[in-house]
Write a protein that holds these residues in place. Structure first.
Motif, PDB file in Angstrom:
ATOM      1  N   THR A  80     -19.571  12.903  25.123  1.00 42.44           N
ATOM      2  CA  THR A  80     -20.735  12.547  24.289  1.00 42.44           C
ATOM      3  C   THR A  80     -22.077  12.711  25.009  1.00 42.44           C
ATOM      4  N   ASN A  81     -22.147  12.214  26.257  1.00 44.38           N
ATOM      5  CA  ASN A  81     -23.428  12.253  26.985  1.00 44.38           C
ATOM      6  C   ASN A  81     -23.416  13.240  28.150  1.00 44.38           C
ATOM      7  N   ALA A  82     -22.579  14.287  28.053  1.00 44.49           N
ATOM      8  CA  ALA A  82     -22.452  15.247  29.156  1.00 44.49           C
ATOM      9  C   ALA A  82     -23.712  16.079  29.361  1.00 44.49           C
ATOM     10  N   LEU A  83     -24.672  15.975  28.421  1.00 45.47           N
ATOM     11  CA  LEU A  83     -25.938  16.701  28.602  1.00 45.47           C
ATOM     12  C   LEU A  83     -26.994  15.828  29.270  1.00 45.47           C
ATOM     13  N   ARG A  84     -26.680  14.544  29.502  1.00 45.06           N
ATOM     14  CA  ARG A  84     -27.696  13.631  30.037  1.00 45.06           C
ATOM     15  C   ARG A  84     -27.454  13.343  31.512  1.00 45.06           C
ATOM     16  N   GLU A  85     -28.488  13.547  32.314  1.00 44.93           N
ATOM     17  CA  GLU A  85     -28.394  13.289  33.756  1.00 44.93           C
ATOM     18  C   GLU A  85     -28.338  11.792  34.034  1.00 44.93           C
ATOM     19  N   ILE A 100      -6.428  19.668  35.684  1.00 44.12           N
ATOM     20  CA  ILE A 100      -6.974  20.248  34.465  1.00 44.12           C
ATOM     21  C   ILE A 100      -7.962  19.255  33.861  1.00 44.12           C
ATOM     22  N   LEU A 101      -9.108  19.728  33.389  1.00 40.34           N
ATOM     23  CA  LEU A 101     -10.051  18.844  32.703  1.00 40.34           C
ATOM     24  C   LEU A 101     -10.306  19.423  31.316  1.00 40.34           C
ATOM     25  N   VAL A 102      -9.996  18.654  30.278  1.00 35.91           N
ATOM     26  CA  VAL A 102     -10.252  19.107  28.908  1.00 35.91           C
ATOM     27  C   VAL A 102     -11.344  18.227  28.306  1.00 35.91           C
ATOM     28  N   PRO A 103     -12.543  18.776  28.049  1.00 34.05           N
ATOM     29  CA  PRO A 103     -13.595  17.977  27.412  1.00 34.05           C
ATOM     30  C   PRO A 103     -13.231  17.710  25.946  1.00 34.05           C
ATOM     31  N   VAL A 104     -13.362  16.457  25.508  1.00 34.30           N
ATOM     32  CA  VAL A 104     -13.152  16.101  24.100  1.00 34.30           C
ATOM     33  C   VAL A 104     -14.308  15.203  23.667  1.00 34.30           C
ATOM     34  N   HIS A 105     -14.261  14.708  22.421  1.00 38.60           N
ATOM     35  CA  HIS A 105     -15.275  13.781  21.904  1.00 38.60           C
ATOM     36  C   HIS A 105     -16.677  14.366  22.089  1.00 38.60           C
ATOM     37  N   GLY A 106     -16.923  15.523  21.450  1.00 38.70           N
ATOM     38  CA  GLY A 106     -18.239  16.126  21.539  1.00 38.70           C
ATOM     39  C   GLY A 106     -18.344  17.341  20.654  1.00 38.70           C
ATOM     40  N   GLU A 107     -19.599  17.728  20.383  1.00 36.59           N
ATOM     41  CA  GLU A 107     -19.848  18.997  19.709  1.00 36.59           C
ATOM     42  C   GLU A 107     -19.794  20.094  20.757  1.00 36.59           C
ATOM     43  N   ALA A 108     -19.864  21.345  20.298  1.00 32.56           N
ATOM     44  CA  ALA A 108     -19.701  22.483  21.210  1.00 32.56           C
ATOM     45  C   ALA A 108     -20.583  22.354  22.454  1.00 32.56           C
ATOM     46  N   ALA A 109     -21.847  21.956  22.271  1.00 37.12           N
ATOM     47  CA  ALA A 109     -22.774  21.887  23.404  1.00 37.12           C
ATOM     48  C   ALA A 109     -22.320  20.849  24.434  1.00 37.12           C
ATOM     49  N   GLN A 158     -19.734  19.621  29.690  1.00 40.03           N
ATOM     50  CA  GLN A 158     -18.789  18.931  30.567  1.00 40.03           C
ATOM     51  C   GLN A 158     -17.878  19.918  31.293  1.00 40.03           C
ATOM     52  N   ALA A 159     -17.451  20.992  30.607  1.00 39.07           N
ATOM     53  CA  ALA A 159     -16.598  21.989  31.261  1.00 39.07           C
ATOM     54  C   ALA A 159     -17.322  22.570  32.484  1.00 39.07           C
ATOM     55  N   GLU A 160     -18.628  22.841  32.312  1.00 40.15           N
ATOM     56  CA  GLU A 160     -19.409  23.405  33.420  1.00 40.15           C
ATOM     57  C   GLU A 160     -19.568  22.383  34.548  1.00 40.15           C
ATOM     58  N   LEU A 161     -19.805  21.131  34.182  1.00 39.79           N
ATOM     59  CA  LEU A 161     -19.935  20.067  35.192  1.00 39.79           C
ATOM     60  C   LEU A 161     -18.636  19.915  35.978  1.00 39.79           C
ATOM     61  N   ALA A 162     -17.508  19.993  35.277  1.00 40.38           N
ATOM     62  CA  ALA A 162     -16.206  19.871  35.940  1.00 40.38           C
ATOM     63  C   ALA A 162     -16.003  21.025  36.923  1.00 40.38           C
ATOM     64  N   PRO A 181      -5.481  18.490  19.522  1.00 40.41           N
ATOM     65  CA  PRO A 181      -6.377  17.633  18.734  1.00 40.41           C
ATOM     66  C   PRO A 181      -6.447  18.085  17.279  1.00 40.41           C
ATOM     67  N   LEU A 182      -6.356  17.136  16.352  1.00 44.06           N
ATOM     68  CA  LEU A 182      -6.545  17.458  14.926  1.00 44.06           C
ATOM     69  C   LEU A 182      -7.929  17.018  14.450  1.00 44.06           C
ATOM     70  N   GLY A 183      -8.704  16.393  15.340  1.00 39.50           N
ATOM     71  CA  GLY A 183     -10.064  15.984  15.001  1.00 39.50           C
ATOM     72  C   GLY A 183     -10.781  15.513  16.246  1.00 39.50           C
ATOM     73  N   GLY A 184     -12.114  15.565  16.235  1.00 41.77           N
ATOM     74  CA  GLY A 184     -12.902  14.996  17.325  1.00 41.77           C
ATOM     75  C   GLY A 184     -13.262  15.966  18.433  1.00 41.77           C
ATOM     76  N   VAL A 185     -12.805  17.228  18.361  1.00 42.72           N
ATOM     77  CA  VAL A 185     -13.133  18.205  19.398  1.00 42.72           C
ATOM     78  C   VAL A 185     -13.919  19.346  18.743  1.00 42.72           C
ATOM     79  N   GLY A 186     -15.221  19.417  19.097  1.00 41.39           N
ATOM     80  CA  GLY A 186     -16.120  20.331  18.390  1.00 41.39           C
ATOM     81  C   GLY A 186     -16.941  19.565  17.369  1.00 41.39           C
TER      82      GLY A 186
END
Ligand SMILES: [Zn+2]
Ligand SMILES: [Zn+2]
Length: 554
Positions: free
Chosen positions: A200-205, A387-396, A401-405, A11-16
């Protein structure tokens, strides 16, 4: 082993960060990989970038091997996914694949931008398969908050990758098909090496509500309103526009559209049939003839943009359209971080004029287009990636999402950041390289780095202003009269009332006179002494050091 083909993601943008999405997929041995770009988006500048129009990903890495770049595939026409295309295409010059709505939006943007390039676009639709270099790509329908969003199933000789793009599982979208569960399950059966997934919404139940439910919420708000109703939303959300039009019609109201970007989207959507069967929209010239209880104003400006329709309405400076006490303004949108103050300013102006403001905490009038945790879990069950790579999000969001996976039993959740080159196959996933990445700025008609477009100096200027000093020496190295001095953006006087320009001028004269005459032959020395003295004088009187430019002539 050195010549063995590898499949990499970079990725050159959009991750982090949220925004400016640009992903590279590479296939081949390390010294000769073929590449595709998935999405080419922008981010919008904040106050730290005065004068900058757009923030774009730095594509230096791929520009240095253009002969190996095979194409650009756009998943959907949100600015964070396609907004950099017109600006960056002249540097990349490769074929582009887009859906009909994306292509229509790009063309309508091109027409409105003098000098924008005519990009060669190949149209694809959800369900279709096409080849770009060594990549065999299948577009799979998903739901989101814009027409024609897709996930990409990317097949290579080393495995199948699912690039989800932006998606949610909307059981009841206003327009377009449901997320294609059967296809995702079939891909899972085929065997998915890796999934690059929206965080984007990986923090929302739970699950996000559907667009239909939002339409219902808007209907209730419109029905309960007494006077005029103005609704602002993201202009690209055609489903929402359709829902507003239907709700208005049911409540006996006609819809007046104000704002150029809204009108542009409506034109493209109408041509593609997304607004079939709803009554025609009226223009602002017709507004004056409509009774208050028979009108819905659909307007741009949900993020407080000062030149958009809603801000003008709030300031009551539109020629044909106005609101009055007792009318209602509905924010069918969320606040994008960074825009809080501008939006609050508009709300306050409206409230001061006794206009009722309804926002998404008051009623179900907006919903996100991204998956919450239950939706992510269901997608994992369908696709079953290794393999699951979380993208489209800030660090949190990425970490969540990595933890959910991990909890969901996906064997290898892997976190990367912009510039990391992740080898997906063969072997265990591993970051094998770091490539240059970053941000470049569109500043008027120029695109360049922070240095190149002068943003850093502009920031300093906005903080401490500028002083120009012109020193003229005669042939005996004496001052021939007082120097000229012009200060821009400095206070006129210090705290005790002394004129700042006078103080700085005295400092400039003192600096010249303190240099022994023989040494004044060195004009650079004179210039630097004056510069330091003027800065010091400003600092002593004011507490800040302006940018100082000194010209010395003889
Ligand atoms: Zn999107
Ligand atoms: Zn996005």
């Amino acid at each position: 082993m050195k010549d063995a083909a590898e499949l990499v993601f970079c990725p050159l943008g959009g991750v982090g960060e949220i925004g400016m999405n640009l992903a590279l997929y590479g296939f081949g041995p390390a010294h000769a990989r073929d590449w595709i770009i998935v999405d080419c988006g922008v981010t919008f500048p904040d106050d730290s970038l005065p004068g900058v129009d757009l923030v774009l990903p730095d594509t230096r890495f791929i520009e240095e091997q253009l002969e190996r770049l095979k194409g650009i595939v756009i998943t959907h026409a949100h600015e964070d996914h396609y907004g950099a295309l017109l600006n960056l295409w002249p540097r990349l010059k490769v074929p582009v694949w887009m859906t009909p709505f994306g292509a229509g939006m790009l063309e309508s943007k091109r027409v409105g931008e003098a000098g924008a390039p005519k990009v060669p676009v190949t149209i694809y639709r959800a369900g279709e398969r096409f080849t770009v270099g060594p990549f065999d790509i299948e577009a799979v329908a998903v739901t989101h908050s814009i027409p024609e969003p897709v996930s990409l199933a990317i097949r290579t000789a080393l495995g199948l990758v699912v690039h989800t793009g932006d998606w949610k599982l909307d059981p009841d979208p206003e327009i377009g098909p449901l997320t294609d569960e059967a296809r995702f399950r079939a891909l899972g059966d085929e065997g998915v090496l890796a999934m690059l997934c929206d965080s984007t919404n990986a923090l929302r139940e739970g699950d996000s509500p559907s667009e239909k439910a939002v339409g219902q919420g808007l209907r209730e708000v419109i029905r309960a309103a007494k006077g005029r109703v103005a609704i602002t939303t993201f202009s690209s959300n055609v489903g929402r526009i359709r829902a507003i039009a239907e709700a208005a019609a049911e409540c006996g109201r006609q819809v007046v559209v104000i704002g150029r970007s809204m009108q542009r989207v409506i034109n493209v959507a109408t041509e593609l049939g997304y607004l079939d069967g709803i009554p025609p929209f009226l223009s602002e010239e017709e507004y004056g003839y409509l009774p208050r209880q028979n009108v819905v104003l659909l307007c741009t400006g949900s993020q407080g943009e000062p030149r958009a329709a809603l801000a003008k309405l709030a300031r009551d400076e539109m020629r044909n359209v106005a609101l009055a006490a007792g009318d209602t303004v509905v924010f069918s949108s969320r606040v994008i971080p960074g825009n809080e103050t501008a939006i609050l300013d508009i709300k306050n102006r409206l409230i001061d004029r006794e206009i009722k403001v309804i926002e998404d905490t008051d009623a179900l009038i907006h919903v996100s287009g991204h998956p919450r945790r239950s939706e992510l879990r269901r997608m994992y069950e369908w696709v079953r990636p290794q393999i699951l790579v979380p993208v489209h999000g800030e660090a949190a969001h990425l970490a969540a999402q990595a933890e959910l996976a991990r909890q969901s039993g996906i064997p290898r959740p892997v976190q990367v950041r912009n510039g990391d080159m992740l080898r997906l196959a063969p072997g265990a996933p591993e970051i094998v390289d770091q490539v240059p990445f970053g941000r470049v700025f569109k500043d008027g008609a120029v695109i360049g780095s922070e240095e190149a477009v002068g943003v850093r100096d502009r920031r300093r200027l906005s903080f401490a202003g500028h002083v120009a000093v012109n020193v003229v020496l005669d042939d005996r190295h004496q001052l021939s009269g007082d120097p000229d001095l012009v200060a821009i953006g400095l206070p006129r006087a210090d705290a005790s009332g002394e004129a700042l320009e006078e103080l700085m001028l005295d400092a400039a004269i003192g600096a010249v006179e303190s240099i022994p005459r023989v040494r004044r032959k060195d004009l650079d020395l004179v210039s630097e002494s004056v510069r330091r003295a003027v800065r010091a004088a400003a600092n002593e009187a004011w507490g800040k050091k302006p940018i100082v430019t000194v010209f010395v002539t003889q």
